[in-house]
Design an enzyme around this catalytic site. Sequence first.
Site, short mmCIF file in Angstrom:
data_model
loop_
_atom_site.label_atom_id
_atom_site.label_comp_id
_atom_site.label_asym_id
_atom_site.label_seq_id
_atom_site.Cartn_x
_atom_site.Cartn_y
_atom_site.Cartn_z
N CYS A 278 0.80 -1.23 0.00
CA CYS A 278 0.00 0.00 0.00
C CYS A 278 0.84 1.29 0.00
O CYS A 278 0.56 2.18 -0.81
CB CYS A 278 -0.98 0.02 1.16
SG CYS A 278 -1.41 -1.58 1.80
N ARG A 307 7.50 -11.04 5.07
CA ARG A 307 7.11 -10.90 6.48
C ARG A 307 7.85 -11.95 7.29
O ARG A 307 7.87 -13.12 6.91
CB ARG A 307 5.61 -11.10 6.65
CG ARG A 307 4.82 -10.00 5.95
CD ARG A 307 3.33 -10.19 6.10
NE ARG A 307 2.64 -9.23 5.25
CZ ARG A 307 1.32 -9.18 5.09
NH1 ARG A 307 0.55 -10.05 5.73
NH2 ARG A 307 0.76 -8.28 4.30
N GLN A 325 1.11 -10.80 -3.55
CA GLN A 325 -0.32 -10.50 -3.43
C GLN A 325 -0.84 -9.97 -4.75
O GLN A 325 -0.14 -9.23 -5.43
CB GLN A 325 -0.54 -9.43 -2.36
CG GLN A 325 -0.24 -9.89 -0.96
CD GLN A 325 -0.37 -8.75 0.03
OE1 GLN A 325 0.18 -7.67 -0.19
NE2 GLN A 325 -1.08 -8.97 1.12
N ASP A 327 -2.56 -7.47 -5.33
CA ASP A 327 -3.01 -6.30 -4.60
C ASP A 327 -3.64 -5.29 -5.54
O ASP A 327 -3.30 -5.23 -6.71
CB ASP A 327 -1.80 -5.68 -3.90
CG ASP A 327 -2.14 -5.19 -2.51
OD1 ASP A 327 -3.34 -5.01 -2.23
OD2 ASP A 327 -1.22 -4.99 -1.71
N HIS A 329 -5.41 -1.13 -5.33
CA HIS A 329 -5.85 0.02 -4.55
C HIS A 329 -6.70 0.91 -5.44
O HIS A 329 -6.27 1.27 -6.53
CB HIS A 329 -4.64 0.77 -3.99
CG HIS A 329 -3.88 -0.06 -3.00
ND1 HIS A 329 -2.75 -0.76 -3.32
CD2 HIS A 329 -4.14 -0.36 -1.70
CE1 HIS A 329 -2.33 -1.44 -2.26
NE2 HIS A 329 -3.16 -1.22 -1.27
N LYS A 409 -14.91 -3.26 6.23
CA LYS A 409 -14.37 -4.19 5.23
C LYS A 409 -15.31 -5.36 4.98
O LYS A 409 -16.23 -5.62 5.76
CB LYS A 409 -13.01 -4.72 5.68
CG LYS A 409 -13.09 -5.53 6.96
CD LYS A 409 -11.78 -6.25 7.25
CE LYS A 409 -11.89 -7.00 8.57
NZ LYS A 409 -10.79 -7.88 8.84
N HIS A 455 -8.56 -0.92 -0.43
CA HIS A 455 -7.57 -1.98 -0.66
C HIS A 455 -8.37 -3.22 -1.02
O HIS A 455 -9.38 -3.51 -0.38
CB HIS A 455 -6.78 -2.33 0.60
CG HIS A 455 -6.19 -1.18 1.32
ND1 HIS A 455 -4.85 -0.91 1.32
CD2 HIS A 455 -6.75 -0.23 2.11
CE1 HIS A 455 -4.61 0.15 2.07
NE2 HIS A 455 -5.75 0.58 2.56
ZN LIG Z 1 -3.31 -2.01 0.60
#
Ligand SMILES: [Zn+2]
Length: 576
Positions: A278, A307, A325, A327, A329, A409, A455
């Site tokens: 992000c 991680r 990911q 991902d 946005h 969410k 997200h």
């Molecule tokens: Zn994010």
Amino acid sequence: MISTRKVIPMNSPQDLNILRHSAAHLLAHAVRDLFPKTQMTIGPATETGFFYDFLPEHNFKEEDLIKLEERMRELSAQNFIIEHTEITKEKARTIFAHNTFKLELIDGIPGDTVGLSSQGDFYDLCRGGHVASTGVIKYFKLDAISGSYWRADRNNQPLQRISGTAFFSQQELEDFLKRKEDLIQFDHRRLGKQLDLFSFHEEGPGFPFFHPKGRRVFNLLIDYMRTLQIKAGYQEISTPIVLNDKLWRQSGHYAHYKENMYFCFIDEQSYALKPMNCPGSTIVFGERPRSYRELPLRLSEFGLVHRHELSGVLHGLLRVRAFTQDDGHIYCTPEQIEQEVTNTITMAINVLKAFGFNEISLMLSTRPENSMGSEILWEQATSALKNALIANNVVYDIDEGGGAFYGPKIDFKVKDSMGRLWQLSTIQVDFFMPENFDLSYINSHGAKERPVMVHRAIYGSLERFFAIVLEHHKGHLPFFIAPVQVTVLTITHEQSAYAHELIQKLSTHDLRITIDDSSETISSKIKSAQCAKIPWMLVIGKKEVEQKTITLRKNNGSQEFGITLEQLITRIPSIE
Ligand SMILES: [Zn+2]
Ligand SMILES: [Zn+2]
């Protein structure tokens, strides 16, 4: 002595606990009969069964499980009434004078009395909660002997644990045992090795190695998602894996997530491997002034994050230290949330279904107590999410107050073929990050405004998704992501030319196709294609060459004879 035997109805999880705990007593009863010098400790029900910890005279062996099970069956057939009584501690100390564990337990129980459970001439210290008689405990299985410690403390007396499970019906027991067997057989780590997809090595614990076929699947997951994202108006970006401390301090990761991050020094400055994509995305958004005309701006990224997980929790591709990911946005106005989330829900459901997940449950998590952002904004966003769920005509649950402090969410869970629930897709509204990174756009009146950030990830972690899909299908990946989709098997080498001609003709259809024209017998060729879990086998013999046809054999063993190339092409499964 007051008898407090209860009549137990048998259908809830609580009843199952009662049954299983009673089965633990039955096991102890059998142990006392066959191994009288054994000291009993405790025997609780667990989530999947029960165990009893013993201090045996001689260590139990695997063969003992069969004998104990047999004895348990005899005791069950005798159908002893199970009675519970409260007795004074003094009396209990006399009864259990020979058992230091029970004496310690008695001392730890508050009050002057303790419970005593008895069945036939067997008794045990217990606070109660049993089935009415031993005859109720019919469908059970002992499955393991393992080591344990008194009170689960390594400094205490080592004990031996016998575990097992029990159900109210033979069918449930069989289903459970089958599922357990399946979980071992179709563990993705095992399938990964069998199918030559990926591996793990001590040179990088928690960092997966993808082999050619595994990487092909991984790339196919990316390709599929990339195509959908382009259609849905996303623009793909990529941001650095290594970014400096200043960013992570600003994002709050340094304060709250430092323990899970990997740091390094470049030019005497501290940097970290990104644990999330992000902040990188916000840098791209904030790189130049943005107009309201650009919103909603959808930026996607196949972002590799790192991680630090403790070595003890690493688990194949399900729990790794580096993963990618899918991902995305979405930067938008509060008014645009509803449409964006509606589209994202549709997309997520379609993707999950394409991979064979038909049981999908959704959860909306709303404003928690310590939240940031105005009440109006929260209400607007939450009702946008609700409307998006309604627009998709899906059933959902609400976790009141379960949202993050920065926005509501929606989470998606799927149930796999072995009955497990997995959390996959997620859509998260965020009021905080645009504030924190001072993101803005110019509205239609020429004034600066703060966008909202959404997200979203559909697969979540590609590695984890890969593992879940692999286990869900027991290694038989759906046709559209199978690393090899078709293999041509010749019966003798005389069919080689025709086989290659077929491959040539099929090459325009984007199939991942191989050929086995070795001198092996057809049955062994079929067997190895089956082991490799290749969905389609095209079996070519003399007859097929003469008639210019194909025998299509599917991995499940079904066969269609005499089909033409044109017919075969129409049978190629398509997605979307
Ligand atoms: Zn994010
Ligand atoms: Zn009990």
